[in-house]
Design a protein around this motif. Sequence first.
Motif, PDB file in Angstrom:
ATOM      1  N   LEU A  21       0.870  -1.171   0.000  1.00  0.00           N
ATOM      2  CA  LEU A  21       0.000   0.000   0.000  1.00  0.00           C
ATOM      3  C   LEU A  21       0.908   1.222   0.000  1.00  0.00           C
ATOM      4  O   LEU A  21       1.764   1.355   0.875  1.00  0.00           O
ATOM      5  N   LEU A  45      -7.712   0.171  -3.900  1.00  0.00           N
ATOM      6  CA  LEU A  45      -7.971   1.533  -3.444  1.00  0.00           C
ATOM      7  C   LEU A  45      -7.008   2.440  -4.166  1.00  0.00           C
ATOM      8  O   LEU A  45      -5.809   2.206  -4.183  1.00  0.00           O
ATOM      9  N   GLU A  46      -7.550   3.465  -4.784  1.00  0.00           N
ATOM     10  CA  GLU A  46      -6.690   4.340  -5.560  1.00  0.00           C
ATOM     11  C   GLU A  46      -7.166   5.759  -5.380  1.00  0.00           C
ATOM     12  O   GLU A  46      -8.354   6.024  -5.492  1.00  0.00           O
ATOM     13  N   GLN A 100      -5.220  -7.120 -10.771  1.00  0.00           N
ATOM     14  CA  GLN A 100      -4.991  -7.231  -9.339  1.00  0.00           C
ATOM     15  C   GLN A 100      -6.304  -7.423  -8.601  1.00  0.00           C
ATOM     16  O   GLN A 100      -6.412  -8.263  -7.706  1.00  0.00           O
ATOM     17  N   GLN A 113      -2.440   4.154  -3.246  1.00  0.00           N
ATOM     18  CA  GLN A 113      -2.497   3.081  -4.242  1.00  0.00           C
ATOM     19  C   GLN A 113      -2.267   1.763  -3.539  1.00  0.00           C
ATOM     20  O   GLN A 113      -1.240   1.587  -2.897  1.00  0.00           O
ATOM     21  N   SER A 114      -3.221   0.871  -3.674  1.00  0.00           N
ATOM     22  CA  SER A 114      -3.000  -0.456  -3.110  1.00  0.00           C
ATOM     23  C   SER A 114      -2.715  -1.394  -4.270  1.00  0.00           C
ATOM     24  O   SER A 114      -3.339  -1.307  -5.309  1.00  0.00           O
ATOM     25  N   SER A 115      -1.748  -2.258  -4.099  1.00  0.00           N
ATOM     26  CA  SER A 115      -1.402  -3.143  -5.202  1.00  0.00           C
ATOM     27  C   SER A 115      -1.053  -4.512  -4.651  1.00  0.00           C
ATOM     28  O   SER A 115      -0.744  -4.660  -3.477  1.00  0.00           O
TER      29      SER A 115
END
Lengths: 440, 242
Positions: free
Chosen positions: A221, B196-197, B102, A235-237
Amino acid sequence: MKETPMSNCERRFLLRAIEEKKRLDGRQTYDYRNIKISFGTDYGCCIVELGKTRVLGQVSCELVSPKLNRATEGILFFNLELSQMAAPAFEPGRQSDLLVKLNRLLERCLRNSKCIDTESLCVVAGEKVWQIRVDLHLLNHDGNIIDAASIAAIVALCHFRRPDVSVQGDEVTLYTLEERDPVPLSIHHMPICVSFAFFQQGTYLLVDPSEREERVMDGLLVIAMNKHREICTIQSSGGIMLLKDQVLRCSKIAGVKVVEITELIQKALENDQKVRKEGGKFGFAESMANQRITAFKMEKAPIDTSDVEEKAEEIISEAEPPSEVVSKPVLWTPGTAQIGEGIENSWGHLEDSEKEDEDEGGSDEAVILDGVKMDPGVEVSNIGSQDAPIVLSDSEEEEMIILEPDKNPKKIRTQTVSAAQVRAASKKPVKRRRKKRAAN
Amino acid sequence: MVEGAAPTAKPGINDTATPRPACLQPSSHKPISKRPQAYLRAPHSHSSSRTGNEIRGSRARALPDRALVNCQYSSATFSTGERKRRPHGDRKSCEMGLQLRQTFEAAILTQLHPRSQIDIYVQVLQADGGTYAACVNAATLAVLDAGIPMRDFVCACSAGFVDGTALADLSHVEEAAGGPQLALALLPASGQIALLEMDARLHEDHLEQVLEAAARASRDVHTVLDRVVRQHVQEASVLLGD
């Protein structure tokens, strides 16, 4: 080359350590590695080291015509490149996913948050604006590229000076560096990315993951904030499932960290400014200290050894007793002794130096091999009973002649290594036996 | 493709003098061909998505214990106000593809399909804000229609913050105004966030408010999608059954 896969032991070890809130380099869960910022001689050039991760940032500018839909704004262009020297896995064709992700994140963090006043980059509306280009190169990858890159970008932008321009009516004059001092960019705020790595489906989190930790993490994150506690990007990835309160907690931690890092950046910029003003030397060459003994040193980490003795005793009691080794030194000449026979040559027969023995030697050797293999530890005592011990033959060594005072000096045709030359003595009885057989 | 679903007014949190044109109408679909596809009509953002379920994907990349999820995003050249010249292959499309991947890797039960590849193609036909959310919702429907097992619906919605109030489901005009925007993909049953972006500056104190607005809107999307899927299954079983 392809990335070396991580072994299961290492993976398990790292995850267990993280469960016990321990990190390999001794940091706490929310600790950053050491950040070191150094500047080059040109304005706008800097290297940021976050632990061992190094990113080089360079800002350059150019006068261009603006975009059609934004005629009064300058253009900002960011480019992050993963240099091949950063990690063996970075190859020209292979990096696309990671590269796209990092570049987009940087763009969103720095461009969409409007950290630079693009209106001030306008020279002549609709005709000439400044295009600022930030090039970032990753020089070494030891985890957490995004943080280092964001710091490098913002530091380089703060450090950069663009040439002065004046507009009089229709005339635009671009002053060179000698005519007028260059002008810094107008920067509203400094967004800095903070990365959080999640492990075990979000149960554990670490700030600033190193490369090993990144390999075992579930997801990442990234929260970009500035010191006014405004979130610029989240931004979560990596496909982790987050909960809302986790995100809120991370944003609080990020706020604290960003304030610390911003202070560091300000200090570094001020130092550099001071040095340049006083006329001192500056640049990368100066930032590397001379006359320094560089040594690889790790901090001592306290290890709990209270139950080591018990564990050791347990292991010893459960283990089998070691095999008996009887060592009988054999003195060949004053100054030359032999203990044991050494292990057999597992390379196989390198060179058959005795042509006459080739036919018969083969079968003999085969028998010997089996015999020797059975008891490796008791070779000395079997010298008499076996046919011949195996001799290491090294074709590069010259022939050795051993003069022994109590035996007839015989030219030994086998080429032996000097340490094993005494074995020639033991080979003699073998030869005699073989010759007897040949005679029979 | 048949479109038919009752429009639902999605609560925009901001009910000021000029009510925001906010209503979400996902359309149900009857697949004409055997390929599972879904067409979602969100407020002025339309996107269609198709799932290709190839059991024999590229062997080199096949994973031994799970399925590989591959997402491609492209927007039609006529989707925005000005004609776009590079609909796919540019960085933004790649990024969208990665984000979709993702999201769905987390939601699809990939362990049930080892050594296979699941392709999800999303095409935006008309973009008026909230494209990511529309893509995710459309892809969810397509994956469900394909019969690929998922943990839960993946419902997405965008949210923003203007003048002290959190807004859900931003339109293009509201996005272009430059305020902070948040895109959230949620699994409604557990409340877990798949993606979440956020862009542009938002003060930390307001984050919770905006997250809450987006979560609520996603749950509303979920009710609509749920109803549509059940209706479709009912119709299909009527046609196939008896």
